[in-house]
Design a protein around this motif. Structure first.
Motif, PDB file in Angstrom:
ATOM      1  N   ASP A 130      -8.647   1.895   7.729  1.00 26.59           N
ATOM      2  CA  ASP A 130      -7.826   2.799   8.970  1.00 26.59           C
ATOM      3  C   ASP A 130      -7.092   1.527   9.515  1.00 26.59           C
ATOM      4  O   ASP A 130      -5.988   1.911   9.962  1.00 26.59           O
ATOM      5  CB  ASP A 130      -8.999   3.476   9.778  1.00 26.59           C
ATOM      6  N   TRP A 131      -7.659   0.587   9.773  1.00 24.28           N
ATOM      7  CA  TRP A 131      -6.955  -0.655  10.405  1.00 24.28           C
ATOM      8  C   TRP A 131      -5.813  -0.897   9.648  1.00 24.28           C
ATOM      9  O   TRP A 131      -4.718  -0.846  10.307  1.00 24.28           O
ATOM     10  CB  TRP A 131      -7.896  -1.953  10.824  1.00 24.28           C
ATOM     11  N   TYR A 132      -5.942  -0.979   8.461  1.00 29.44           N
ATOM     12  CA  TYR A 132      -4.725  -1.571   7.695  1.00 29.44           C
ATOM     13  C   TYR A 132      -3.462  -0.382   7.600  1.00 29.44           C
ATOM     14  O   TYR A 132      -2.548  -0.682   7.978  1.00 29.44           O
ATOM     15  CB  TYR A 132      -5.186  -1.700   6.171  1.00 29.44           C
ATOM     16  N   ILE A 133      -4.005   0.839   7.587  1.00 31.76           N
ATOM     17  CA  ILE A 133      -3.041   2.084   7.437  1.00 31.76           C
ATOM     18  C   ILE A 133      -2.365   2.008   9.014  1.00 31.76           C
ATOM     19  O   ILE A 133      -1.129   2.136   8.978  1.00 31.76           O
ATOM     20  CB  ILE A 133      -3.869   3.340   7.228  1.00 31.76           C
ATOM     21  N   SER A 134      -2.854   1.898  10.068  1.00 32.92           N
ATOM     22  CA  SER A 134      -2.449   1.995  11.296  1.00 32.92           C
ATOM     23  C   SER A 134      -1.400   0.745  11.439  1.00 32.92           C
ATOM     24  O   SER A 134      -0.534   0.842  12.465  1.00 32.92           O
ATOM     25  CB  SER A 134      -3.455   2.092  12.329  1.00 32.92           C
ATOM     26  N   THR A 135      -1.964  -0.309  10.883  1.00 29.75           N
ATOM     27  CA  THR A 135      -1.218  -1.456  11.119  1.00 29.75           C
ATOM     28  C   THR A 135      -0.084  -2.023  10.113  1.00 29.75           C
ATOM     29  O   THR A 135       1.151  -2.113  10.737  1.00 29.75           O
ATOM     30  CB  THR A 135      -2.030  -2.690  11.289  1.00 29.75           C
ATOM     31  N   PHE A 136      -0.272  -1.645   8.787  1.00 29.51           N
ATOM     32  CA  PHE A 136       0.459  -2.213   7.984  1.00 29.51           C
ATOM     33  C   PHE A 136       0.932  -0.905   7.012  1.00 29.51           C
ATOM     34  O   PHE A 136       1.973  -1.202   6.219  1.00 29.51           O
ATOM     35  CB  PHE A 136       0.207  -3.146   7.125  1.00 29.51           C
ATOM     36  N   GLY A 137       0.323   0.159   7.166  1.00 26.98           N
ATOM     37  CA  GLY A 137       0.586   0.964   6.241  1.00 26.98           C
ATOM     38  C   GLY A 137       1.977   1.944   6.168  1.00 26.98           C
ATOM     39  O   GLY A 137       2.580   1.707   7.238  1.00 26.98           O
ATOM     40  N   PHE A 138       2.285   2.757   5.349  1.00 29.62           N
ATOM     41  CA  PHE A 138       3.499   3.396   5.327  1.00 29.62           C
ATOM     42  C   PHE A 138       4.531   2.429   5.546  1.00 29.62           C
ATOM     43  O   PHE A 138       5.575   2.613   6.332  1.00 29.62           O
ATOM     44  CB  PHE A 138       3.665   4.449   6.230  1.00 29.62           C
ATOM     45  N   ASN A 139       4.743   1.368   4.978  1.00 25.40           N
ATOM     46  CA  ASN A 139       5.530   0.318   4.787  1.00 25.40           C
ATOM     47  C   ASN A 139       7.058   0.604   4.210  1.00 25.40           C
ATOM     48  O   ASN A 139       6.999   1.090   3.034  1.00 25.40           O
ATOM     49  CB  ASN A 139       5.390  -0.968   4.064  1.00 25.40           C
ATOM     50  N   PRO A 140       8.055   0.918   4.950  1.00 24.51           N
ATOM     51  CA  PRO A 140       9.339   1.245   4.339  1.00 24.51           C
ATOM     52  C   PRO A 140       9.841   0.655   3.359  1.00 24.51           C
ATOM     53  O   PRO A 140      10.637   1.117   2.337  1.00 24.51           O
ATOM     54  CB  PRO A 140      10.359   1.398   5.533  1.00 24.51           C
ATOM     55  N   LYS A 141       9.782  -0.419   3.209  1.00 25.29           N
ATOM     56  CA  LYS A 141      10.037  -1.360   2.092  1.00 25.29           C
ATOM     57  C   LYS A 141       9.346  -0.992   0.656  1.00 25.29           C
ATOM     58  O   LYS A 141       9.935  -1.088  -0.195  1.00 25.29           O
ATOM     59  CB  LYS A 141       9.927  -2.918   2.384  1.00 25.29           C
ATOM     60  N   THR A 142       7.978  -0.588   0.896  1.00 26.80           N
ATOM     61  CA  THR A 142       7.534  -0.439  -0.389  1.00 26.80           C
ATOM     62  C   THR A 142       6.897   0.901  -0.674  1.00 26.80           C
ATOM     63  O   THR A 142       6.266   1.052  -1.703  1.00 26.80           O
ATOM     64  CB  THR A 142       5.945  -1.374  -0.354  1.00 26.80           C
ATOM     65  N   GLN A 143       6.979   1.899   0.262  1.00 27.53           N
ATOM     66  CA  GLN A 143       6.166   3.203   0.220  1.00 27.53           C
ATOM     67  C   GLN A 143       6.506   3.938  -1.074  1.00 27.53           C
ATOM     68  O   GLN A 143       5.800   4.611  -1.742  1.00 27.53           O
ATOM     69  CB  GLN A 143       6.674   4.051   1.347  1.00 27.53           C
ATOM     70  N   LEU A 144       7.741   3.904  -1.374  1.00 28.96           N
ATOM     71  CA  LEU A 144       8.415   4.927  -2.701  1.00 28.96           C
ATOM     72  C   LEU A 144       8.921   3.763  -3.656  1.00 28.96           C
ATOM     73  O   LEU A 144       9.621   4.269  -4.361  1.00 28.96           O
ATOM     74  CB  LEU A 144       9.419   5.695  -1.996  1.00 28.96           C
ATOM     75  N   GLU A 145       8.669   2.483  -3.625  1.00 31.14           N
ATOM     76  CA  GLU A 145       9.123   1.490  -4.585  1.00 31.14           C
ATOM     77  C   GLU A 145       9.041   1.999  -6.257  1.00 31.14           C
ATOM     78  O   GLU A 145       9.764   1.740  -6.768  1.00 31.14           O
ATOM     79  CB  GLU A 145       8.917   0.128  -4.162  1.00 31.14           C
ATOM     80  N   TYR A 146       7.970   2.739  -6.357  1.00 30.82           N
ATOM     81  CA  TYR A 146       7.437   2.814  -7.720  1.00 30.82           C
ATOM     82  C   TYR A 146       8.707   4.125  -8.010  1.00 30.82           C
ATOM     83  O   TYR A 146       8.709   4.344  -9.369  1.00 30.82           O
ATOM     84  CB  TYR A 146       6.053   3.443  -7.673  1.00 30.82           C
ATOM     85  N   THR A 147       9.232   4.768  -7.414  1.00 28.82           N
ATOM     86  CA  THR A 147      10.285   5.703  -7.861  1.00 28.82           C
ATOM     87  C   THR A 147      11.337   5.172  -8.330  1.00 28.82           C
ATOM     88  O   THR A 147      12.415   5.670  -9.127  1.00 28.82           O
ATOM     89  CB  THR A 147      10.448   6.875  -6.998  1.00 28.82           C
ATOM     90  N   LEU A 148      11.607   3.893  -7.836  1.00 32.48           N
ATOM     91  CA  LEU A 148      13.002   3.153  -8.114  1.00 32.48           C
ATOM     92  C   LEU A 148      13.350   2.890  -9.365  1.00 32.48           C
ATOM     93  O   LEU A 148      14.737   2.867  -9.872  1.00 32.48           O
ATOM     94  CB  LEU A 148      13.410   2.138  -7.138  1.00 32.48           C
ATOM     95  N   PRO A 149      12.568   2.171 -10.091  1.00 28.67           N
ATOM     96  CA  PRO A 149      12.888   1.552 -11.488  1.00 28.67           C
ATOM     97  C   PRO A 149      13.439   2.763 -12.279  1.00 28.67           C
ATOM     98  O   PRO A 149      14.252   1.993 -13.454  1.00 28.67           O
ATOM     99  CB  PRO A 149      11.683   0.863 -12.105  1.00 28.67           C
ATOM    100  N   TYR A 150      13.016   3.756 -12.376  1.00 30.57           N
ATOM    101  CA  TYR A 150      13.590   4.870 -13.374  1.00 30.57           C
ATOM    102  C   TYR A 150      14.765   5.197 -13.172  1.00 30.57           C
ATOM    103  O   TYR A 150      15.198   6.045 -12.177  1.00 30.57           O
ATOM    104  CB  TYR A 150      12.464   5.990 -13.468  1.00 30.57           C
ATOM    105  N   LYS A 151      15.829   4.807 -14.065  1.00 33.53           N
ATOM    106  CA  LYS A 151      17.210   5.482 -14.030  1.00 33.53           C
ATOM    107  C   LYS A 151      17.316   6.397 -15.410  1.00 33.53           C
ATOM    108  O   LYS A 151      17.200   6.036 -16.412  1.00 33.53           O
ATOM    109  CB  LYS A 151      18.193   4.546 -14.158  1.00 33.53           C
ATOM    110  N   ALA A 152      17.413   7.817 -15.279  1.00 29.62           N
ATOM    111  CA  ALA A 152      17.108   8.391 -16.454  1.00 29.62           C
ATOM    112  C   ALA A 152      18.305   8.383 -17.365  1.00 29.62           C
ATOM    113  O   ALA A 152      19.615   8.158 -16.991  1.00 29.62           O
ATOM    114  CB  ALA A 152      17.283  10.164 -15.977  1.00 29.62           C
ATOM    115  N   SER A 153      18.182   8.164 -18.589  1.00 28.60           N
ATOM    116  CA  SER A 153      19.207   8.348 -19.507  1.00 28.60           C
ATOM    117  C   SER A 153      19.800   9.726 -19.566  1.00 28.60           C
ATOM    118  O   SER A 153      19.505  10.930 -19.216  1.00 28.60           O
ATOM    119  CB  SER A 153      18.525   8.312 -20.960  1.00 28.60           C
ATOM    120  N   VAL A 154      21.072   9.716 -19.892  1.00 30.14           N
ATOM    121  CA  VAL A 154      22.090  10.736 -20.119  1.00 30.14           C
ATOM    122  C   VAL A 154      21.877  11.616 -21.407  1.00 30.14           C
ATOM    123  O   VAL A 154      21.970  11.058 -22.374  1.00 30.14           O
ATOM    124  CB  VAL A 154      23.526  10.338 -19.821  1.00 30.14           C
ATOM    125  N   LEU A 155      21.428  12.896 -21.210  1.00 33.17           N
ATOM    126  CA  LEU A 155      21.494  13.682 -22.353  1.00 33.17           C
ATOM    127  C   LEU A 155      22.421  14.456 -22.755  1.00 33.17           C
ATOM    128  O   LEU A 155      23.341  14.934 -21.750  1.00 33.17           O
ATOM    129  CB  LEU A 155      20.192  14.391 -22.261  1.00 33.17           C
TER     130      LEU A 155
END
Length: 423
Positions: free
Chosen positions: A398-423
């Motif tokens: 709880d301390w970590y989430i309230s202090t460092f959680g939901f970091n805008p730099k990393t929160q959704l970074e796992y969605t970024l690498p995927y660039k869909a191929s054109v079909l």
């Protein structure tokens, strides 16, 4: 049986891709293959397309895949509400932290909840008549270079390529010797409920409630101004789902878990009809990053390749990514850039099995390298929030989430690498 003879005749499938499994991944794969002109047949064990659960969160990478498949705008028009914030709460109602989706780096980001069955029907509507074959359960797949599929009734059919999209307990995966997933130690209730006069709290936010030492984690978000989706996760024995098979028992267990929680969770659960209430145990399997998983002209996608816990909401997104990339890999192997889809069937029929197998192995290496860290991240997140019930750990969490959680730099970074191929 006569009605199935023309469906499963070897001549009809030996120069096509046979997709095993008629869920979201199997249908999406068929849409991708159809779009590039490769003949495809989908085999579904059930007598009709199976129910696909309540809702699914589609994050930005999933939307890129849906755009490549040509169904994104249709779904956006039906699901206009975006998730605009992410928030975490304690059982007491105290908010630990919050973050606007628009503030996350790498945007613009797009998060929307979809009803799974509507996503499935949207995909199915893109396919020509006769592509989906129901009541066609598969028992084994053999002869990997020139796949032979044996159905549960003993019928055998041939295929040029087989794609296993048949879930965590994949028959195709078993034929390839892929280990089954390992129980993660927890279960998840999923529910969807409608409030015709409007949701009790219509804020467009994905909200998580973290219990204390019980290991309970609850999440909820609106799908529309009148419909909400929620999930309730918590430690459970492996036979818990069997215990909750009776809907009355499941409801009683769920009500016990959400008692006293904020965000009107008791009212939301009480308002959920039995047909929109689901429960499942959760398992995953370590994915060999950068390694092949198929053999010959047989491959797997989705949960058959990388079963994961839902702790970061990426299971469906990874499966949709898979479908786009396997269709692109097969197309690019059969024909040069600019080749017309109308000419692809002949090119696919003429393709050498060795070349197709090489393309599938390269695609599997690419996909396992992409998905392995996501499966690991989901596993670790679940351990941090659900499995570990130590009181000191809960305080630190709880301390970590309230202090460092939901970091805008990393929160959704796992969605970024995927660039869909054109079909």
């Amino acid at each position: 049986m006569q009605a199935r003879a023309s469906v499963l005749d070897g001549a009809a499938t030996e120069n096509s891709v046979v997709v095993v499994g008629g869920g979201i991944g199997g249908l999406a794969a068929a849409v991708g293959l159809t779009k590039v002109g490769i003949p495809v047949t989908v085999l579904e064990r059930a007598a009709s397309l199976r129910e696909a659960g309540a809702c699914i969160m589609m994050q930005s990478n999933a939307w890129r895949a849906l755009e490549a498949l040509g169904v994104a705008n249709d779904l956006r028009s039906r699901y206009a509400m975006k998730v605009e914030r992410m928030e975490a709460y304690k059982k007491s109602g105290q908010r630990l932290n919050s973050l606007a989706v628009a503030d996350c780096e790498g945007g613009p980001h797009e998060l929307r909840g979809l009803v799974r069955n509507n996503l499935q029907s949207t995909l199915a509507a893109q396919l020509p008549d006769g592509v989906i074959r129901t009541s066609a359960g598969v028992s084994t797949v053999s002869n990997f270079a020139g796949p032979v599929i044996e159905l549960e009734d003993g019928t055998q059919i041939k295929a040029k390529v087989v794609i296993g999209a048949d879930g965590v307990m994949s028959t195709v995966g078993a034929s390839l010797g892929i280990p089954k997933p390992v129980y993660a130690g927890w279960s998840v209730f999923r529910g969807m409920t409608d409030f015709p006069e409007g949701l009790p709290d219509p804020a467009p936010a994905f909200r998580v409630i973290l219990e204390d030492t019980s290991g309970l984690m609850v999440g909820t978000y609106p799908v529309s101004p009148t419909r909400a989706y929620y999930f309730v996760c918590g430690p459970a024995p492996e036979d818990y789902v069997q215990k909750c098979k009776d809907k009355k028992v499941a409801r009683a267990e769920l009500e016990k878990r959400v008692k006293g929680l904020p965000l009107a969770m008791e009212a939301v659960v009480a308002h959920t009809p039995d047909e929109h209430l689901y429960i499942s145990i959760v398992g995953d399997r370590k994915v060999p990053a950068g390694e092949p998983m198929g053999r010959g002209c047989i491959t797997v996608i989705g949960d058959a390749m990388h079963p994961t816990t839902p702790a970061i909401g990426q299971g469906g997104a990874m499966a949709l990514e898979d479908t786009v990339e396997v269709a692109a890999a097969l197309r690019d192997t059969c024909a040069p850039a600019g080749f017309k889809p109308s000419d692809m069937a002949a090119a696919f029929a003429a393709a050498e099995p060795a070349a197709l197998a090489q393309a599938l192995r390269a695609n599997e290496r690419h996909r396992t390298e992409r998905c392995a860290p996501l499966v690991e991240l989901a596993h670790k997140n679940a351990e941090r929030t659900i499995v570990n019930q130590n009181i000191l750990w809960v305080w630190l969490r709880d301390w970590y989430i309230s202090t460092f959680g939901f970091n805008p730099k990393t929160q959704l970074e796992y969605t970024l690498p995927y660039k869909a191929s054109v079909l």
